[in-house]
Write a protein that holds these residues in place. Structure first.
Motif, PDB file in Angstrom:
ATOM      1  N   VAL A  89      -2.919   4.516  -1.733  1.00  0.00           N
ATOM      2  CA  VAL A  89      -3.686   4.939  -0.562  1.00  0.00           C
ATOM      3  C   VAL A  89      -4.060   6.402  -0.753  1.00  0.00           C
ATOM      4  N   ASP A 120       0.266   3.579  11.724  1.00  0.00           N
ATOM      5  CA  ASP A 120      -0.963   2.791  11.893  1.00  0.00           C
ATOM      6  C   ASP A 120      -1.043   1.625  10.916  1.00  0.00           C
ATOM      7  N   GLN A 177      -1.322   1.595   7.854  1.00  0.00           N
ATOM      8  CA  GLN A 177      -2.256   1.820   6.748  1.00  0.00           C
ATOM      9  C   GLN A 177      -1.526   1.967   5.416  1.00  0.00           C
ATOM     10  N   SER A 178      -0.215   2.114   5.479  1.00  0.00           N
ATOM     11  CA  SER A 178       0.610   2.228   4.285  1.00  0.00           C
ATOM     12  C   SER A 178       1.967   1.616   4.565  1.00  0.00           C
ATOM     13  N   TYR A 235       0.130   7.226   8.604  1.00  0.00           N
ATOM     14  CA  TYR A 235      -0.265   6.051   7.826  1.00  0.00           C
ATOM     15  C   TYR A 235       0.751   4.926   7.996  1.00  0.00           C
ATOM     16  N   ARG A 284       0.871  -1.175   0.000  1.00  0.00           N
ATOM     17  CA  ARG A 284       0.000   0.000   0.000  1.00  0.00           C
ATOM     18  C   ARG A 284       0.910   1.228   0.000  1.00  0.00           C
TER      19      ARG A 284
END
Length: 429
Positions: free
Chosen positions: A58, A80, A82-83, A77, A12
């Protein structure tokens, strides 16, 4: 153990320029106006093909790296999960290295200043610029001294001043005395006048053809020493961090004060800062080369340029989560790209500068047909026409004064003659 930990993985990725449909329709998602490298998309594609991984973009709205207070940054990001990777020109610092993995530097940009091209101004001072003021004072003093000495040697006031000025104007003149001392002084003045005239005329040409639209500034030091030039920076960008988040004195303190003195100096988006850099303004923005191209495409002319001197060279890296297993593989791919020269090629491909504006960018570019010199404009020769106008005006004024004196003298003479005639007639009568 394989060096390619990315083989078969799915990443991501954050690329803030994931908004430009002009590059590729599938790279469209994030809001436009976020700052990042245009060539990031092809770098991602190359790494994906070379290291055999797939990826997804993302979508983000943040335009800063580190979080501040309640505001999230792009690093959130990574924190967390998320990336996995941020593709951007991130300035490498010790503080950032403590919280994220920094890749090997993949770009070494020089930060400069974007400034408006100034309007042309009349080159009025060209006739006095070849000599500094002490030279002019010395020349005027020499002229007066030579005139006085020549008059003293003649023991009477003559027209030696015509001889002195005639040599300066390359008109020559007759030496009015055969005395040896007089001729020695005249010979010395002839040699000195020749040197003065040759030195002046040889330098005068360079000032006449000099550009008549001088840049607003040449370096960031000009902003520090100025009271009316504003520096625009993006909030949380490299220049903003460099100047605003420290207590350094001297030059940095002056720049910090210049930024604080203008309410619009700190912009949320780079595009907001660029909009304030307009012809005729006194604003300079912390370097956006793309703005020069975009401005030319919009207006059809070069209204922006880059200041002569850059003020900082940075090591640009990408960022991954701290202790990411993919860091070494990304480093390997980036080093191969650097060695192949593809990054430099993509830089020219995705950021082509208009041919008409390349002379405004400090890249050593030589424009085509450089053997043809542009003709001089009226503003280049303004000083010459001013001198001519002043000379003609003085000549006309002198002529009118002579005419008035002549008419007055003639009238007085005629009046005196008539009175004398009347007197003679009266005496005869």
């Amino acid at each position: 153990m394989s060096l390619n930990a990315l083989n078969g993985q799915h990443l991501r990725i954050i690329w803030v320029q994931y908004a430009s449909s002009t590059l590729c329709p599938r790279w469209e998602g994030n809001p436009k106006g976020l700052s990042g490298p245009l060539k990031g998309g092809v770098i991602i594609d190359y790494l994906a093909a070379r290291l055999n991984f797939t990826y997804e973009m993302v979508r983000v709205t943040e335009n800063r790296l580190e979080p501040e207070g309640k505001e999230r940054g792009l690093f959130n990001y990574l924190f967390d999960t998320q990336s996995d990777l941020i593709v951007s020109a991130i300035r490498s610092t010790v503080q950032r290295n403590k919280i994220v993995d920094q890749t090997t530097p993949w770009e070494f940009p020089k930060l400069g200043l974007l400034i408006p091209i100034q309007d042309e101004t009349a080159n009025i001072n060209a006739v006095v610029k070849p000599f500094q003021w002490p030279v002019w004072i010395g020349l005027i003093t020499s002229i007066l001294c030579v005139i006085v000495v020549l008059n003293l040697m003649q023991c009477r006031a003559g027209k030696e001043y015509l001889y002195v000025f005639g040599l300066l104007l390359s008109q020559g003149g007759r030496c009015s005395s055969k005395r040896l001392p007089f001729r020695l002084v005249a010979g010395v003045w002839t040699l000195a006048a020749f040197i003065f005239v040759q030195a002046y005329t040889s330098l005068l040409f360079t000032y006449v053809v000099a550009p008549v639209n001088q840049p607003l500034i040449n370096s960031i030091y000009d902003i520090a020493d100025s009271s009316d030039i504003n520096l625009l920076v993006k909030i949380a960008g490299t220049p903003d961090t460099l100047f605003m988040y420290n207590n350094w004195t001297g030059f940095y303190e002056k720049i910090r004060d210049r930024i604080k003195s203008f309410p619009q100096s700190r912009c949320t988006l780079v595009s907001d800062c660029i909009d304030l850099v307009k012809p005729g303004s006194r604003n300079a923005e912390a370097y956006q080369m793309d703005a020069t191209r975009e401005n030319f495409e919009k207006t059809g002319k070069c209204s922006l340029q880059i200041a002569r001197d850059s003020y900082l060279t940075i090591f640009a890296v990408m960022a991954l989560k701290k202790n990411s297993p993919y860091t070494n593989a990304i480093n390997l791919g980036l080093m191969e790209l650097l060695q192949s020269g593809l990054i430099d090629y993509w830089e020219l491909r995705f950021r082509p500068m208009p041919r008409q504006c390349k002379g405004k960018i400090k890249n050593g570019y030589t424009p085509p047909n450089n053997n043809k010199h542009p003709p001089l404009s009226l503003k280049n020769l303004t000083a010459a026409f001013i001198v001519l106008s002043v000379g003609l005006s003085l000549s006309v004024l002198a002529f009118l004064c002579e005419k008035i004196l002549f008419v007055t003298h003639s009238h007085s003479h005629q009046t005196s003659k008539k009175k004398l005639s009347h007197k003679i007639v009266g005496e005869k009568a």
